[in-house]
Design a protein around this motif. Structure first.
Motif, mmCIF file in Angstrom:
data_model
loop_
_atom_site.group_PDB
_atom_site.id
_atom_site.type_symbol
_atom_site.label_atom_id
_atom_site.label_comp_id
_atom_site.label_asym_id
_atom_site.label_seq_id
_atom_site.Cartn_x
_atom_site.Cartn_y
_atom_site.Cartn_z
ATOM 1 N N GLY A 25 0.808 -1.217 0.000
ATOM 2 C CA GLY A 25 0.000 0.000 0.000
ATOM 3 C C GLY A 25 0.839 1.264 0.000
ATOM 4 N N LEU A 26 2.045 1.182 -0.525
ATOM 5 C CA LEU A 26 2.924 2.340 -0.613
ATOM 6 C C LEU A 26 2.901 2.887 -2.032
ATOM 7 N N SER A 27 3.334 4.128 -2.197
ATOM 8 C CA SER A 27 3.403 4.702 -3.536
ATOM 9 C C SER A 27 4.588 4.108 -4.295
ATOM 10 N N TYR A 28 4.519 4.199 -5.609
ATOM 11 C CA TYR A 28 5.582 3.672 -6.469
ATOM 12 C C TYR A 28 6.905 4.372 -6.144
ATOM 13 N N GLY A 29 6.846 5.691 -6.028
ATOM 14 C CA GLY A 29 8.057 6.474 -5.737
ATOM 15 C C GLY A 29 8.680 6.101 -4.400
ATOM 16 N N LYS A 30 7.839 5.856 -3.395
ATOM 17 C CA LYS A 30 8.349 5.494 -2.071
ATOM 18 C C LYS A 30 9.043 4.134 -2.117
ATOM 19 N N CYS A 31 8.417 3.159 -2.805
ATOM 20 C CA CYS A 31 9.039 1.833 -2.934
ATOM 21 C C CYS A 31 10.363 1.930 -3.687
ATOM 22 N N GLN A 32 10.354 2.702 -4.753
ATOM 23 C CA GLN A 32 11.567 2.866 -5.547
ATOM 24 C C GLN A 32 12.674 3.517 -4.719
ATOM 25 N N ARG A 33 12.335 4.530 -3.934
ATOM 26 C CA ARG A 33 13.321 5.212 -3.098
ATOM 27 C C ARG A 33 13.871 4.281 -2.021
ATOM 28 N N ILE A 34 12.991 3.491 -1.411
ATOM 29 C CA ILE A 34 13.439 2.557 -0.377
ATOM 30 C C ILE A 34 14.424 1.552 -0.968
ATOM 31 N N LEU A 35 14.082 1.018 -2.142
ATOM 32 C CA LEU A 35 14.965 0.024 -2.769
ATOM 33 C C LEU A 35 16.309 0.621 -3.158
ATOM 34 N N SER A 36 16.289 1.783 -3.778
ATOM 35 C CA SER A 36 17.544 2.340 -4.293
ATOM 36 C C SER A 36 18.358 3.074 -3.229
ATOM 37 N N GLU A 37 17.711 3.898 -2.415
ATOM 38 C CA GLU A 37 18.460 4.722 -1.466
ATOM 39 C C GLU A 37 18.639 4.066 -0.101
#
Length: 176
Positions: A83-95
């Motif tokens: 239930g997270l936003s795409y940008g938040k998931c992407q940021r968590i994975l990369s950063e």
């Protein structure tokens, strides 16, 4: 980016100590000076903690757990599951997790005509040697043990998986 994570941790710490949003913002200004969060953003983060919103650290842990269960999960799948936003998931994975998508398996590009012809010639030579000497295959030397996978990706895209710098290389993962 490190400052934001530190400030978020400070806000959470102050919240758990029972400080008000105003007191928390003052502490941030003292500690981080010109790099401190603006009042509105600090208040928003404080408010989200007060409303029981899951902390960023918990989201990072959830994303990490899901990726470790299946490294081929897409970001969209993570979004739908957590239930997270795409940008938040992407940021968590990369950063946060320092992960990136890599091909888990080498998939050759389309062969040129001369490469196809060369492979055909080699196969015909091997077939001819087998016809001339039925014991030809018994002379083939192989290595110790090898594992054959039942999954051959049709494209490089299908073999993508999440890896971090500390992850074992994809060749060692395929040999287990």
């Amino acid at each position: 980016m490190a400052d934001l994570r530190e400030q978020r941790a400070c806000i959470k710490f102050c919240f758990k100590l029972g400080k008000t949003a105003a007191e928390t913002h003052e502490i941030l200004k003292q500690d981080f000076g010109d790099n401190s969060l603006g009042q509105a953003q600090a208040y928003d983060w404080y408010k989200s903690l007060k409303n029981g919103r899951i902390s960023a650290d918990e989201n990072v842990a959830k994303v990490r757990d899901l990726i470790l269960q299946d490294r081929r999960r897409s970001i969209q799948d993570l979004c739908n599951t957590l239930g997270l936003s795409y940008g938040k998931c992407q940021r968590i994975l990369s950063e946060e997790l320092n992960m990136r998508m890599i091909a888990a398996k080498f998939v050759p590009r389309l062969l040129q005509n001369e490469q196809k012809q060369h492979r055909l010639e080699v196969c015909r030579e091997l077939q001819q040697q087998l016809q001339e000497d039925p014991n030809f295959l018994s002379k083939v030397v192989t290595g110790d043990e090898s594992w054959v996978h039942g999954y051959d990706p049709e494209s490089k895209q299908q073999s993508l998986q999440w890896n971090s710098p500390s992850s074992p290389s994809s060749t060692s993962q395929e040999q287990h």
